[in-house]
Design a protein around this motif. Structure first.
Motif, PDB file in Angstrom:
ATOM      1  N   ARG A  72      39.386  -5.684  38.623  1.00 29.17           N
ATOM      2  CA  ARG A  72      38.854  -6.187  39.980  1.00 29.17           C
ATOM      3  C   ARG A  72      38.179  -7.590  40.016  1.00 29.17           C
ATOM      4  N   ALA A  73      37.381  -7.818  38.945  1.00 30.14           N
ATOM      5  CA  ALA A  73      36.457  -9.123  39.118  1.00 30.14           C
ATOM      6  C   ALA A  73      37.445 -10.065  38.794  1.00 30.14           C
ATOM      7  N   VAL A  74      38.563 -10.119  37.873  1.00 30.66           N
ATOM      8  CA  VAL A  74      39.342 -11.222  37.566  1.00 30.66           C
ATOM      9  C   VAL A  74      40.294 -11.429  38.911  1.00 30.66           C
ATOM     10  N   ALA A  75      40.673 -10.340  39.386  1.00 32.68           N
ATOM     11  CA  ALA A  75      41.817 -10.668  40.688  1.00 32.68           C
ATOM     12  C   ALA A  75      40.676 -11.249  41.822  1.00 32.68           C
ATOM     13  N   GLY A  76      39.414 -11.057  41.884  1.00 31.74           N
ATOM     14  CA  GLY A  76      38.797 -11.490  42.982  1.00 31.74           C
ATOM     15  C   GLY A  76      38.478 -12.991  42.748  1.00 31.74           C
ATOM     16  N   ILE A  77      38.007 -13.191  41.439  1.00 27.82           N
ATOM     17  CA  ILE A  77      37.772 -14.631  40.990  1.00 27.82           C
ATOM     18  C   ILE A  77      39.260 -15.674  41.064  1.00 27.82           C
ATOM     19  N   PHE A  78      40.583 -14.973  40.872  1.00 32.55           N
ATOM     20  CA  PHE A  78      41.740 -15.887  40.835  1.00 32.55           C
ATOM     21  C   PHE A  78      41.917 -15.790  42.328  1.00 32.55           C
ATOM     22  N   ILE A  79      41.615 -15.033  43.393  1.00 37.91           N
ATOM     23  CA  ILE A  79      41.546 -15.160  44.787  1.00 37.91           C
ATOM     24  C   ILE A  79      40.935 -16.171  45.280  1.00 37.91           C
ATOM     25  N   MET A  80      39.532 -16.082  44.979  1.00 39.96           N
ATOM     26  CA  MET A  80      38.641 -16.940  45.552  1.00 39.96           C
ATOM     27  C   MET A  80      38.891 -18.777  45.103  1.00 39.96           C
ATOM     28  N   ILE A  81      39.217 -18.833  43.560  1.00 40.38           N
ATOM     29  CA  ILE A  81      39.587 -20.145  43.155  1.00 40.38           C
ATOM     30  C   ILE A  81      40.782 -20.595  43.737  1.00 40.38           C
ATOM     31  N   SER A  82      42.021 -19.737  44.117  1.00 36.93           N
ATOM     32  CA  SER A  82      42.918 -20.129  44.738  1.00 36.93           C
ATOM     33  C   SER A  82      42.818 -20.578  46.112  1.00 36.93           C
ATOM     34  N   LEU A  83      41.887 -19.901  47.005  1.00 33.68           N
ATOM     35  CA  LEU A  83      41.556 -20.068  48.356  1.00 33.68           C
ATOM     36  C   LEU A  83      40.997 -21.448  48.475  1.00 33.68           C
ATOM     37  N   LEU A  84      39.917 -21.643  47.528  1.00 32.15           N
ATOM     38  CA  LEU A  84      39.088 -23.122  47.406  1.00 32.15           C
ATOM     39  C   LEU A  84      40.114 -24.207  47.173  1.00 32.15           C
ATOM     40  N   LEU A  85      41.024 -23.889  46.150  1.00 25.80           N
ATOM     41  CA  LEU A  85      41.950 -25.011  45.936  1.00 25.80           C
ATOM     42  C   LEU A  85      42.847 -25.196  47.113  1.00 25.80           C
ATOM     43  N   ALA A  86      43.244 -24.208  47.793  1.00 20.40           N
ATOM     44  CA  ALA A  86      44.017 -24.405  49.042  1.00 20.40           C
ATOM     45  C   ALA A  86      43.340 -25.060  50.134  1.00 20.40           C
ATOM     46  N   VAL A  87      42.028 -25.227  50.142  1.00 23.40           N
ATOM     47  CA  VAL A  87      41.184 -25.844  51.084  1.00 23.40           C
ATOM     48  C   VAL A  87      40.974 -27.046  50.834  1.00 23.40           C
ATOM     49  N   TYR A  88      40.561 -27.433  49.641  1.00 24.22           N
ATOM     50  CA  TYR A  88      40.101 -28.851  49.028  1.00 24.22           C
ATOM     51  C   TYR A  88      41.289 -29.493  48.566  1.00 24.22           C
ATOM     52  N   VAL A  89      42.312 -29.064  47.939  1.00 21.64           N
ATOM     53  CA  VAL A  89      43.441 -29.742  47.210  1.00 21.64           C
ATOM     54  C   VAL A  89      44.701 -29.856  47.994  1.00 21.64           C
ATOM     55  N   ASP A  90      45.559 -28.444  48.235  1.00 22.59           N
ATOM     56  CA  ASP A  90      46.656 -28.452  48.554  1.00 22.59           C
ATOM     57  C   ASP A  90      46.860 -26.968  49.186  1.00 22.59           C
ATOM     58  N   GLN A  91      47.555 -26.840  50.184  1.00 16.33           N
ATOM     59  CA  GLN A  91      47.910 -25.581  50.672  1.00 16.33           C
ATOM     60  C   GLN A  91      48.812 -24.730  49.933  1.00 16.33           C
ATOM     61  N   ASN A  92      49.465 -25.193  49.019  1.00 15.02           N
ATOM     62  CA  ASN A  92      50.451 -24.785  48.133  1.00 15.02           C
ATOM     63  C   ASN A  92      49.877 -23.707  47.106  1.00 15.02           C
ATOM     64  N   TRP A  93      48.529 -23.968  46.976  1.00 15.97           N
ATOM     65  CA  TRP A  93      47.726 -23.069  46.139  1.00 15.97           C
ATOM     66  C   TRP A  93      47.553 -21.685  46.630  1.00 15.97           C
ATOM     67  N   LEU A  94      47.943 -21.411  47.847  1.00 12.11           N
ATOM     68  CA  LEU A  94      48.142 -20.162  48.727  1.00 12.11           C
ATOM     69  C   LEU A  94      49.124 -19.102  47.980  1.00 12.11           C
ATOM     70  N   TRP A  95      50.098 -19.908  47.406  1.00 13.24           N
ATOM     71  CA  TRP A  95      50.950 -19.090  46.700  1.00 13.24           C
ATOM     72  C   TRP A  95      50.443 -18.154  45.333  1.00 13.24           C
TER      73      TRP A  95
END
Length: 61
Positions: free
Chosen positions: A7-30
Motif C-alpha cells: 500500500r505504501a509503495v502504491a501510494g508513493i507511486f501515485i503521489m510522485i506521478s501526480l506531482l510529475l503531472a502537475v510540474y512536468v507533463d500531464q502524460n505522467w497521469l498514465w
C-alpha cells in the motif's frame, strides 16, 4: 507487513506521478492509471508482483 509495504509503495507511486503531472507533463497521469489498474487487477486475481518480490526478500506477513 507485506500488505502495508504494498500500500505504501502504491501510494508513493501515485503521489510522485501526480506531482510529475502537475510540474512536468500531464502524460505522467498514465503512470497513475497504471498503478490503479494494477491495484484493481490484484484485487481480482489475488496476485501482486510486489508481494512475490517481498516474499523472495524474506519479508514476513
Amino acid at each position: 507487513m507485506k500488505n502495508r509495504i504494498v500500500r505504501a509503495v502504491a501510494g508513493i507511486f501515485i503521489m510522485i506521478s501526480l506531482l510529475l503531472a502537475v510540474y512536468v507533463d500531464q502524460n505522467w497521469l498514465w503512470m497513475t492509471a497504471f498503478v490503479g489498474v494494477n491495484l484493481f487487477q490484484s484485487s481480482i486475481t489475488k496476485w501482486c508482483l510486489l508481494e512475490d518480490i517481498l516474499k523472495k526478500l524474506n519479508i514476513k506477513d
